[in-house]
Structure formats: structure tokens, C-alpha cells
Design a protein around this motif. Structure first.
Motif, PDB file in Angstrom:
ATOM      1  N   MET A   1      68.625 -18.862  78.604  1.00 26.14           N
ATOM      2  CA  MET A   1      68.492 -18.107  79.009  1.00 26.14           C
ATOM      3  C   MET A   1      66.490 -18.985  79.415  1.00 26.14           C
ATOM      4  SD  MET A   1      66.925 -14.172  77.739  1.00 26.14           S
ATOM      5  CE  MET A   1      65.698 -13.012  78.517  1.00 26.14           C
ATOM      6  N   ARG A   2      66.113 -18.179  80.664  1.00 22.57           N
ATOM      7  CA  ARG A   2      64.748 -19.241  80.644  1.00 22.57           C
ATOM      8  C   ARG A   2      63.687 -18.600  79.926  1.00 22.57           C
ATOM      9  NH1 ARG A   2      65.039 -20.675  86.625  1.00 22.57           N
ATOM     10  NH2 ARG A   2      65.646 -19.171  86.416  1.00 22.57           N
ATOM     11  N   ARG A   3      63.174 -18.650  79.256  1.00 24.74           N
ATOM     12  CA  ARG A   3      62.265 -17.930  79.683  1.00 24.74           C
ATOM     13  C   ARG A   3      60.958 -18.845  78.497  1.00 24.74           C
ATOM     14  NH1 ARG A   3      64.472 -16.066  74.247  1.00 24.74           N
ATOM     15  NH2 ARG A   3      65.353 -14.000  74.986  1.00 24.74           N
ATOM     16  N   ALA A   4      59.663 -18.592  79.062  1.00 30.98           N
ATOM     17  CA  ALA A   4      58.797 -19.202  78.527  1.00 30.98           C
ATOM     18  C   ALA A   4      56.781 -19.087  78.233  1.00 30.98           C
ATOM     19  CB  ALA A   4      57.988 -19.057  80.505  1.00 30.98           C
ATOM     20  N   VAL A   5      56.227 -18.778  77.697  1.00 30.67           N
ATOM     21  CA  VAL A   5      54.553 -18.525  77.437  1.00 30.67           C
ATOM     22  C   VAL A   5      53.871 -18.989  77.800  1.00 30.67           C
ATOM     23  CG1 VAL A   5      54.328 -19.974  75.594  1.00 30.67           C
ATOM     24  CG2 VAL A   5      53.962 -18.009  75.152  1.00 30.67           C
ATOM     25  N   CYS A   6      53.292 -17.394  78.249  1.00 29.64           N
ATOM     26  CA  CYS A   6      51.645 -17.460  79.247  1.00 29.64           C
ATOM     27  C   CYS A   6      50.923 -17.177  77.600  1.00 29.64           C
ATOM     28  CB  CYS A   6      51.735 -16.334  79.927  1.00 29.64           C
ATOM     29  SG  CYS A   6      52.524 -17.054  81.593  1.00 29.64           S
ATOM     30  N   PRO A   7      50.474 -18.409  77.459  1.00 28.51           N
ATOM     31  CA  PRO A   7      49.775 -18.056  76.340  1.00 28.51           C
ATOM     32  C   PRO A   7      47.754 -18.077  76.319  1.00 28.51           C
ATOM     33  CG  PRO A   7      49.951 -20.469  76.879  1.00 28.51           C
ATOM     34  CD  PRO A   7      50.218 -19.871  77.547  1.00 28.51           C
ATOM     35  N   GLY A   8      47.407 -17.257  75.488  1.00 26.71           N
ATOM     36  CA  GLY A   8      45.572 -16.991  76.409  1.00 26.71           C
ATOM     37  C   GLY A   8      44.766 -16.603  75.592  1.00 26.71           C
ATOM     38  N   SER A   9      43.626 -15.694  75.057  1.00 26.15           N
ATOM     39  CA  SER A   9      43.006 -14.889  74.102  1.00 26.15           C
ATOM     40  C   SER A   9      42.827 -13.801  74.926  1.00 26.15           C
ATOM     41  CB  SER A   9      41.752 -15.190  74.084  1.00 26.15           C
ATOM     42  OG  SER A   9      41.339 -16.453  73.434  1.00 26.15           O
ATOM     43  N   PHE A  10      42.899 -13.559  76.252  1.00 23.70           N
ATOM     44  CA  PHE A  10      42.864 -12.862  76.963  1.00 23.70           C
ATOM     45  C   PHE A  10      42.075 -11.247  76.917  1.00 23.70           C
ATOM     46  CE2 PHE A  10      47.085 -14.400  77.293  1.00 23.70           C
ATOM     47  CZ  PHE A  10      47.132 -14.820  78.333  1.00 23.70           C
ATOM     48  N   ASP A  11      40.445 -11.723  76.420  1.00 25.60           N
ATOM     49  CA  ASP A  11      39.370 -10.877  76.128  1.00 25.60           C
ATOM     50  C   ASP A  11      38.517 -10.622  76.903  1.00 25.60           C
ATOM     51  OD1 ASP A  11      38.098  -9.225  74.105  1.00 25.60           O
ATOM     52  OD2 ASP A  11      36.936 -11.392  74.211  1.00 25.60           O
ATOM     53  N   PRO A  12      38.621  -9.938  78.053  1.00 34.51           N
ATOM     54  CA  PRO A  12      40.088  -9.175  78.701  1.00 34.51           C
ATOM     55  C   PRO A  12      40.893  -9.656  79.314  1.00 34.51           C
ATOM     56  CG  PRO A  12      38.738  -8.111  79.852  1.00 34.51           C
ATOM     57  CD  PRO A  12      37.661  -9.701  78.903  1.00 34.51           C
ATOM     58  N   VAL A  13      42.321  -9.477  80.321  1.00 37.32           N
ATOM     59  CA  VAL A  13      43.158  -9.801  81.220  1.00 37.32           C
ATOM     60  C   VAL A  13      41.967  -9.329  82.204  1.00 37.32           C
ATOM     61  CG1 VAL A  13      44.556  -7.754  81.443  1.00 37.32           C
ATOM     62  CG2 VAL A  13      45.420  -9.615  82.182  1.00 37.32           C
ATOM     63  N   THR A  14      42.405 -10.393  83.048  1.00 36.23           N
ATOM     64  CA  THR A  14      41.428 -10.751  84.474  1.00 36.23           C
ATOM     65  C   THR A  14      42.549 -10.803  85.489  1.00 36.23           C
ATOM     66  OG1 THR A  14      41.592 -12.702  84.960  1.00 36.23           O
ATOM     67  CG2 THR A  14      39.417 -12.179  83.770  1.00 36.23           C
ATOM     68  N   ASN A  15      42.282 -10.440  86.321  1.00 31.60           N
ATOM     69  CA  ASN A  15      42.861 -10.743  87.680  1.00 31.60           C
ATOM     70  C   ASN A  15      43.639 -11.734  88.262  1.00 31.60           C
ATOM     71  OD1 ASN A  15      43.774  -8.030  88.264  1.00 31.60           O
ATOM     72  ND2 ASN A  15      42.444  -7.935  90.003  1.00 31.60           N
ATOM     73  N   GLY A  16      42.707 -13.059  87.642  1.00 29.85           N
ATOM     74  CA  GLY A  16      43.685 -15.007  87.960  1.00 29.85           C
ATOM     75  C   GLY A  16      44.904 -14.745  86.791  1.00 29.85           C
ATOM     76  N   HIS A  17      44.500 -14.273  85.414  1.00 24.67           N
ATOM     77  CA  HIS A  17      45.540 -14.260  84.435  1.00 24.67           C
ATOM     78  C   HIS A  17      47.040 -13.416  85.004  1.00 24.67           C
ATOM     79  CE1 HIS A  17      42.516 -13.531  80.662  1.00 24.67           C
ATOM     80  NE2 HIS A  17      42.887 -15.024  81.203  1.00 24.67           N
ATOM     81  N   LEU A  18      46.534 -12.279  85.420  1.00 22.04           N
ATOM     82  CA  LEU A  18      47.477 -11.654  86.331  1.00 22.04           C
ATOM     83  C   LEU A  18      47.932 -12.173  87.124  1.00 22.04           C
ATOM     84  CD1 LEU A  18      48.621  -8.702  84.861  1.00 22.04           C
ATOM     85  CD2 LEU A  18      47.649  -7.479  87.264  1.00 22.04           C
ATOM     86  N   ASP A  19      47.788 -12.859  87.406  1.00 19.38           N
ATOM     87  CA  ASP A  19      48.368 -13.437  89.460  1.00 19.38           C
ATOM     88  C   ASP A  19      49.054 -13.728  88.819  1.00 19.38           C
ATOM     89  OD1 ASP A  19      48.269 -14.219  92.453  1.00 19.38           O
ATOM     90  OD2 ASP A  19      47.714 -15.696  91.322  1.00 19.38           O
ATOM     91  N   ILE A  20      48.868 -15.558  87.298  1.00 21.71           N
ATOM     92  CA  ILE A  20      49.498 -16.251  87.300  1.00 21.71           C
ATOM     93  C   ILE A  20      50.893 -15.786  86.529  1.00 21.71           C
ATOM     94  CG2 ILE A  20      50.109 -17.883  85.205  1.00 21.71           C
ATOM     95  CD1 ILE A  20      48.154 -19.125  87.535  1.00 21.71           C
ATOM     96  N   ILE A  21      51.010 -14.432  85.434  1.00 25.67           N
ATOM     97  CA  ILE A  21      52.013 -13.800  84.611  1.00 25.67           C
ATOM     98  C   ILE A  21      53.167 -13.676  86.189  1.00 25.67           C
ATOM     99  CG2 ILE A  21      52.752 -12.345  83.187  1.00 25.67           C
ATOM    100  CD1 ILE A  21      49.720 -12.206  81.976  1.00 25.67           C
ATOM    101  N   VAL A  22      52.567 -12.541  86.307  1.00 21.80           N
ATOM    102  CA  VAL A  22      53.305 -12.027  87.988  1.00 21.80           C
ATOM    103  C   VAL A  22      53.927 -13.048  88.326  1.00 21.80           C
ATOM    104  CG1 VAL A  22      53.964 -11.103  89.404  1.00 21.80           C
ATOM    105  CG2 VAL A  22      51.998  -9.654  87.834  1.00 21.80           C
ATOM    106  N   ARG A  23      53.713 -13.840  89.059  1.00 20.72           N
ATOM    107  CA  ARG A  23      53.969 -15.658  89.160  1.00 20.72           C
ATOM    108  C   ARG A  23      54.816 -16.042  88.243  1.00 20.72           C
ATOM    109  NH1 ARG A  23      49.180 -18.608  91.401  1.00 20.72           N
ATOM    110  NH2 ARG A  23      50.545 -19.745  91.755  1.00 20.72           N
ATOM    111  N   ALA A  24      54.746 -16.335  87.308  1.00 23.94           N
ATOM    112  CA  ALA A  24      55.564 -17.076  86.814  1.00 23.94           C
ATOM    113  C   ALA A  24      57.131 -16.231  85.937  1.00 23.94           C
ATOM    114  CB  ALA A  24      55.547 -17.345  85.311  1.00 23.94           C
ATOM    115  N   SER A  25      56.516 -14.795  85.910  1.00 24.65           N
ATOM    116  CA  SER A  25      58.065 -13.425  86.174  1.00 24.65           C
ATOM    117  C   SER A  25      59.332 -13.735  86.706  1.00 24.65           C
ATOM    118  CB  SER A  25      57.425 -12.856  85.861  1.00 24.65           C
ATOM    119  OG  SER A  25      57.048 -11.800  87.488  1.00 24.65           O
ATOM    120  N   LYS A  26      58.631 -14.428  88.424  1.00 23.82           N
ATOM    121  CA  LYS A  26      59.606 -14.979  89.108  1.00 23.82           C
ATOM    122  C   LYS A  26      60.353 -15.752  89.614  1.00 23.82           C
ATOM    123  CE  LYS A  26      57.625 -11.096  90.866  1.00 23.82           C
ATOM    124  NZ  LYS A  26      58.518  -9.702  90.714  1.00 23.82           N
TER     125      LYS A  26
END
Ligand code: ADP
Length: 160
Positions: free
Chosen positions: A1-26
Motif C-alpha cells: 500500500m502506497r501511503r503518504a503524509v501531509c504534515p503541518g500545523s494547519f492552524d487553520p487548514v486553508t484551501n491551499g493545504h486542502l488542494d495539496i491534500i486532495v491532489r495527493a490523495s489521487k
């Protein structure tokens, strides 16, 4: 299983973070968002609040990523990777100003544990965006809609 981590503080999560997370999930079978617990950092949201906001934002995202998990993280990121069977770190790069520090971190993490770091270019729509700038603007009543997920917008309005 190929698993990746997106690390950060996310205080709070922005649409920039979310864009990276969703693209990585593909690209990976599973993406784990590691939300940093740093007692020396004064955060606006607690770690549980930050994790909840990410979970809701991912759930509400139109691309519908179902392979994203959100977990707290403290200590070394490579230890988090080891305990979660993660081989790759995914980071968003906004500008050259991010690069020096990120390259140094990436090389250290490879040296420490052989973990690879993959850089994704930021969606240009969000290249200027950071959590700290969002908080600063929101604090003085500026409009940050479209820059953060709706759940975050609501929380910011209540808190600031
Ligand atoms: P920290 O506070 O730990 O530096 P952040 O929570 O601000 O981290 O961000 C975590 C990671 O998310 C960053 O290292 C970067 O890879 C990515 N990131 C942050 N802002 C953006 C953005 N606007 N676009 C793309 N990626 C971003």
C-alpha cells in the motif's frame, strides 16, 4: 500500500493545504494528514479542533477524497512515518522562499530514515496563502471567503 503524509500545523487548514491534500490523495492509496502538536507554538485552534476542521473540509470537498486520514503528530516526522508505514512526505511549494528550508528538511529526513519527500507546486490561486496571513486578515475583519473551507470561515468568524 502506497501511503503518504501531509504534515503541518494547519492552524487553520486553508484551501491551499486542502488542494495539496486532495491532489495527493489521487496519487497514493492513502494520505495521512499529520497535525503537529507543538507546545511552544501558540495556536488559535487546539489540535482536536484543527483535526476536526480538516476532516470536515475533506468531507465537504467536491473531489470527494475518501482515502484521507487525519492524525495528531508530535516529535520527529520520520518517527510518525515509521509507526504508520509511510514511505513518502508530500509538501506544497508556494514560492522559492519555501524552497531552501524544505530542501534542508527533505534531505535530513532522507538521511534519518530514508523517507522521500515529494514537492507539489501550489495551485497559483493559493500561492500567496498561509494560515498566519488568513488569521491576521480575519482578525481585522477582512474577507477570507474562498481562501479557507466554509467550516473554517465559520469558526474564524466566531472566534475572532
Ligand atoms: P507549518 O506551520 O508547519 O509551517 P503549515 O500548516 O502552514 O505548516 O503548512 C503545512 C504545509 O502545507 C507546508 O509545509 C506546505 O507544504 C503546505 N502549504 C501551506 N500553505 C500552502 C499553500 N497555500 N499552498 C500549497 N501548500 C501549502
Amino acid at each position: 500500500m502506497r501511503r503518504a503524509v501531509c504534515p503541518g500545523s494547519f492552524d487553520p487548514v486553508t484551501n491551499g493545504h486542502l488542494d495539496i491534500i486532495v491532489r495527493a490523495s489521487k496519487l497514493f492509496d492513502e494520505v495521512v494528514v499529520a497535525v503537529g502538536i507543538n507546545k511552544n507554538k501558540n495556536t488559535l485552534f487546539t489540535v482536536d479542533e484543527r483535526m476536526d476542521l480538516i476532516r470536515q473540509a475533506v468531507r465537504d470537498h467536491p473531489a470527494g477524497a475518501t482515502n484521507v486520514a487525519v492524525e495528531p503528530s508530535h516529535g520527529l516526522l520520520v518517527d510518525f512515518c515509521r509507526s504508520h508505514g509511510i514511505q513518502s512526505i508530500v509538501k506544497g511549494l508556494r514560492a522559492v522562499s519555501d524552497f531552501d528550508y524544505e530542501l534542508q528538511m527533505a534531505q535530513m529526513n532522507t538521511r534519518l530514515a530514508g523517507v522521500e519527500t515529494l514537492f507539489m507546486s501550489t495551485n497559483p490561486q493559493y500561492a500567496f496563502l498561509s494560515s498566519s496571513l488568513v488569521k491576521e486578515v480575519a482578525k481585522y475583519g477582512g474577507d477570507v471567503s474562498g481562501l479557507v473551507p466554509d467550516v473554517v470561515l465559520k469558526q474564524l468568524r466566531e472566534r475572532l
